[in-house]
Design a protein around this motif. Structure first.
Motif, PDB file in Angstrom:
ATOM      1  N   LEU A 227       0.828  -1.202   0.000  1.00  0.00           N
ATOM      2  CA  LEU A 227       0.000   0.000   0.000  1.00  0.00           C
ATOM      3  C   LEU A 227       0.866   1.257   0.000  1.00  0.00           C
ATOM      4  CD1 LEU A 227      -2.673  -1.136   2.590  1.00  0.00           C
ATOM      5  CD2 LEU A 227      -3.004  -0.875   0.148  1.00  0.00           C
ATOM      6  N   ALA A 228       2.023   1.165   0.638  1.00  0.00           N
ATOM      7  CA  ALA A 228       2.928   2.314   0.689  1.00  0.00           C
ATOM      8  C   ALA A 228       3.676   2.515  -0.617  1.00  0.00           C
ATOM      9  CB  ALA A 228       3.919   2.135   1.836  1.00  0.00           C
ATOM     10  N   MET A 229       3.954   1.417  -1.329  1.00  0.00           N
ATOM     11  CA  MET A 229       4.604   1.477  -2.642  1.00  0.00           C
ATOM     12  C   MET A 229       3.854   0.515  -3.568  1.00  0.00           C
ATOM     13  SD  MET A 229       8.510   0.486  -3.750  1.00  0.00           S
ATOM     14  CE  MET A 229       9.261   1.522  -2.489  1.00  0.00           C
ATOM     15  N   PRO A 230       2.931   1.011  -4.387  1.00  0.00           N
ATOM     16  CA  PRO A 230       2.021   0.136  -5.129  1.00  0.00           C
ATOM     17  C   PRO A 230       2.692  -0.900  -6.034  1.00  0.00           C
ATOM     18  CG  PRO A 230       1.198   2.375  -5.135  1.00  0.00           C
ATOM     19  CD  PRO A 230       2.569   2.433  -4.530  1.00  0.00           C
ATOM     20  N   ASN A 231       3.913  -0.644  -6.488  1.00  0.00           N
ATOM     21  CA  ASN A 231       4.587  -1.631  -7.336  1.00  0.00           C
ATOM     22  C   ASN A 231       5.673  -2.388  -6.580  1.00  0.00           C
ATOM     23  OD1 ASN A 231       6.510   0.477  -7.251  1.00  0.00           O
ATOM     24  ND2 ASN A 231       7.314  -0.079  -9.273  1.00  0.00           N
ATOM     25  N   LEU A 232       5.536  -2.494  -5.251  1.00  0.00           N
ATOM     26  CA  LEU A 232       6.554  -3.175  -4.457  1.00  0.00           C
ATOM     27  C   LEU A 232       6.776  -4.612  -4.928  1.00  0.00           C
ATOM     28  CD1 LEU A 232       8.531  -3.215  -2.098  1.00  0.00           C
ATOM     29  CD2 LEU A 232       6.612  -3.790  -0.583  1.00  0.00           C
ATOM     30  N   ALA A 233       5.714  -5.320  -5.280  1.00  0.00           N
ATOM     31  CA  ALA A 233       5.884  -6.697  -5.757  1.00  0.00           C
ATOM     32  C   ALA A 233       6.740  -6.736  -7.015  1.00  0.00           C
ATOM     33  CB  ALA A 233       4.518  -7.340  -6.008  1.00  0.00           C
ATOM     34  N   GLN A 234       6.557  -5.764  -7.907  1.00  0.00           N
ATOM     35  CA  GLN A 234       7.365  -5.693  -9.121  1.00  0.00           C
ATOM     36  C   GLN A 234       8.803  -5.289  -8.809  1.00  0.00           C
ATOM     37  OE1 GLN A 234       6.438  -6.904 -11.854  1.00  0.00           O
ATOM     38  NE2 GLN A 234       4.601  -5.996 -12.758  1.00  0.00           N
ATOM     39  N   VAL A 235       8.983  -4.423  -7.824  1.00  0.00           N
ATOM     40  CA  VAL A 235      10.330  -4.031  -7.396  1.00  0.00           C
ATOM     41  C   VAL A 235      11.096  -5.254  -6.910  1.00  0.00           C
ATOM     42  CG1 VAL A 235      11.625  -2.722  -5.654  1.00  0.00           C
ATOM     43  CG2 VAL A 235       9.681  -1.659  -6.831  1.00  0.00           C
ATOM     44  N   ILE A 236      10.410  -6.092  -6.126  1.00  0.00           N
ATOM     45  CA  ILE A 236      11.046  -7.271  -5.551  1.00  0.00           C
ATOM     46  C   ILE A 236      11.280  -8.349  -6.606  1.00  0.00           C
ATOM     47  CG2 ILE A 236      10.710  -9.178  -3.930  1.00  0.00           C
ATOM     48  CD1 ILE A 236       9.076  -7.153  -2.212  1.00  0.00           C
ATOM     49  N   LYS A 237      10.261  -8.637  -7.383  1.00  0.00           N
ATOM     50  CA  LYS A 237      10.329  -9.774  -8.301  1.00  0.00           C
ATOM     51  C   LYS A 237      11.058  -9.450  -9.602  1.00  0.00           C
ATOM     52  CE  LYS A 237       6.832 -12.573  -8.523  1.00  0.00           C
ATOM     53  NZ  LYS A 237       5.479 -13.122  -8.772  1.00  0.00           N
ATOM     54  N   ASN A 238      10.801  -8.268 -10.150  1.00  0.00           N
ATOM     55  CA  ASN A 238      11.321  -7.937 -11.481  1.00  0.00           C
ATOM     56  C   ASN A 238      12.278  -6.747 -11.491  1.00  0.00           C
ATOM     57  OD1 ASN A 238       9.780 -10.010 -12.774  1.00  0.00           O
ATOM     58  ND2 ASN A 238       7.957  -8.737 -12.524  1.00  0.00           N
ATOM     59  N   LYS A 239      12.717  -6.339 -10.300  1.00  0.00           N
ATOM     60  CA  LYS A 239      13.727  -5.282 -10.173  1.00  0.00           C
ATOM     61  C   LYS A 239      13.290  -3.949 -10.790  1.00  0.00           C
ATOM     62  CE  LYS A 239      16.156  -8.612  -8.470  1.00  0.00           C
ATOM     63  NZ  LYS A 239      16.145  -8.810  -6.999  1.00  0.00           N
ATOM     64  N   GLN A 240      11.983  -3.687 -10.783  1.00  0.00           N
ATOM     65  CA  GLN A 240      11.511  -2.393 -11.260  1.00  0.00           C
ATOM     66  C   GLN A 240      11.980  -1.291 -10.298  1.00  0.00           C
ATOM     67  OE1 GLN A 240       7.320  -1.993 -11.858  1.00  0.00           O
ATOM     68  NE2 GLN A 240       7.229  -3.385 -13.605  1.00  0.00           N
ATOM     69  N   ALA A 241      12.062  -0.084 -10.832  1.00  0.00           N
ATOM     70  CA  ALA A 241      12.295   1.064  -9.968  1.00  0.00           C
ATOM     71  C   ALA A 241      11.013   1.352  -9.192  1.00  0.00           C
ATOM     72  CB  ALA A 241      12.683   2.274 -10.801  1.00  0.00           C
ATOM     73  N   PRO A 242      11.129   1.872  -7.969  1.00  0.00           N
ATOM     74  CA  PRO A 242       9.927   2.252  -7.231  1.00  0.00           C
ATOM     75  C   PRO A 242       9.065   3.215  -8.047  1.00  0.00           C
ATOM     76  CG  PRO A 242      11.823   2.301  -5.784  1.00  0.00           C
ATOM     77  CD  PRO A 242      12.353   2.072  -7.167  1.00  0.00           C
ATOM     78  N   MET A 243       7.772   3.049  -7.946  1.00  0.00           N
ATOM     79  CA  MET A 243       6.837   3.852  -8.730  1.00  0.00           C
ATOM     80  C   MET A 243       6.994   5.334  -8.416  1.00  0.00           C
ATOM     81  SD  MET A 243       2.672   3.393  -8.930  1.00  0.00           S
ATOM     82  CE  MET A 243       2.754   1.880  -9.893  1.00  0.00           C
ATOM     83  N   ALA A 244       7.035   6.147  -9.472  1.00  0.00           N
ATOM     84  CA  ALA A 244       7.148   7.588  -9.305  1.00  0.00           C
ATOM     85  C   ALA A 244       5.831   8.160  -8.784  1.00  0.00           C
ATOM     86  CB  ALA A 244       7.507   8.249 -10.636  1.00  0.00           C
ATOM     87  N   TRP A 245       5.916   9.315  -8.100  1.00  0.00           N
ATOM     88  CA  TRP A 245       4.711   9.917  -7.529  1.00  0.00           C
ATOM     89  C   TRP A 245       3.665  10.203  -8.594  1.00  0.00           C
ATOM     90  CZ3 TRP A 245       1.584  10.269  -3.796  1.00  0.00           C
ATOM     91  CH2 TRP A 245       0.595  11.260  -3.785  1.00  0.00           C
ATOM     92  N   GLU A 246       4.049  10.632  -9.767  1.00  0.00           N
ATOM     93  CA  GLU A 246       3.073  10.942 -10.807  1.00  0.00           C
ATOM     94  C   GLU A 246       2.259   9.700 -11.171  1.00  0.00           C
ATOM     95  OE1 GLU A 246       0.693  13.092 -13.158  1.00  0.00           O
ATOM     96  OE2 GLU A 246       2.211  13.855 -11.766  1.00  0.00           O
TER      97      GLU A 246
END
Length: 308
Positions: A227-246
């Protein structure tokens, strides 16, 4: 690695599950708990808490959803588990971790961690009632007041036939205060022969890695961190950058388009403020936005403000 979206009562409803699974990275969702007393609940209760049952038990983006049950009566939990499966739930989960005082006073959730034999009877009854091809899982904390029964509770759940167990690495008394004691999950893993899933205090990619290493578990469950970082699962699994505020702001706008029971005006204001409370941990802009809209009571006014 499998990542599960945690059941969070009053927070992760079907609308949030829809949005977060669209962002991606999740393999499974577990619903808010269905409270079971001495009654076979009507189908409408399951559909209300899990509308995905009308879609083959899948979120709109195709992620399976599992119904979670909470209660103390083995036979009634078993009957309701069968109903959940018949309606399309992808297995059934049993709640032995909810720390809410009102739930614990009525002998539900984490208070059952004082009674390993009750845990065994509940899991055994549900496992016996549910078809063999459907999974029965459970979620527990390390204990109620302390972790002295953590291993015994996990062994009771495993020996009763559970297919896997999520361990939130804190006691009921710990609540959500850091830290999470991930090393305790590794201790439990050495004593049970079913897969474990690690949960608790995972806010960023580095936390997930530390959790996996200390818990000796590959699979994890995310709750507040997602909830605090909506793409956290993608950050962990696929090494995405944390979602930008926009991008987060666009999600907030999208969230305003949802309706519940045809009355988003009553639903949206409180929920978006609640969500901003989590987003504030990762985004300073969320803190500013929360302060600006906290006095607004109508969804249209909030949406206009976010758009500006």
């Amino acid at each position: 690695m499998q990542i599960t979206l945690a059941p969070m009562e009053g927070v992760v409803d079907h609308l949030m599950r829809d949005m977060l699974t669209q962002v991606g990275g999740f393999d499974l969702c577990v619903t808010e708990f269905v409270r079971v007393v001495e009654l076979l609940l009507p189908r409408k209760v399951f559909y209300r808490l899990c509308p995905e049952l009308r879609n083959g038990g899948l979120t709109p983006s195709g992620v399976p959803v599992k119904v979670q049950l909470l209660g103390q009566h083995p036979n009634w939990l078993a009957e309701n588990a069968v109903r959940a499966i018949e309606l399309g739930s992808h297995g059934v989960d049993l709640n032995f971790g909810c720390p809410a005082k009102t739930v614990n006073k009525s002998k539900g959730g984490a208070v059952l961690l004082k009674e390993p034999e009750t845990l065994y009877q509940i899991v055994a009854a549900v496992r016996k009632a549910v078809p063999a091809d459907q999974v029965v899982t459970a979620k527990m904390r390390l204990g109620f007041e302390d972790s002295s029964l953590a291993i015994e509770n996990a062994q009771a759940i495993a020996s009763a036939g559970a297919d896997s167990l999520v361990v939130h690495a804190r006691t009921k008394v710990d609540g959500y205060k850091p830290p999470a004691y991930w090393d305790w999950i590794a201790k439990i893993k050495q004593q049970v022969d079913i897969p474990l899933v690690a949960n608790g205090e995972i806010w960023k990619g580095q936390d997930a890695l530390a959790c996996q290493q200390q818990s000796d578990c590959e699979n994890i469950m995310l709750g507040r961190g997602a909830l605090a970082m909506p793409n956290l699962a993608q950050v962990i699994k696929n090494k995405q950058a944390p979602m930008a505020w926009e991008q987060v702001r666009e999600l907030l706008i999208h969230y305003s388009g949802y309706e519940i029971y045809g009355d988003k005006g009553r639903y949206y204001p409180n929920r978006v403020k609640q969500w901003l409370g989590y987003l504030r941990r990762q985004y300073t802009q969320a803190d500013t936005l929360f302060m600006e809209i906290r006095g607004l009571q109508h969804s249209e006014d909030i949406l206009k403000h976010i758009n500006r």
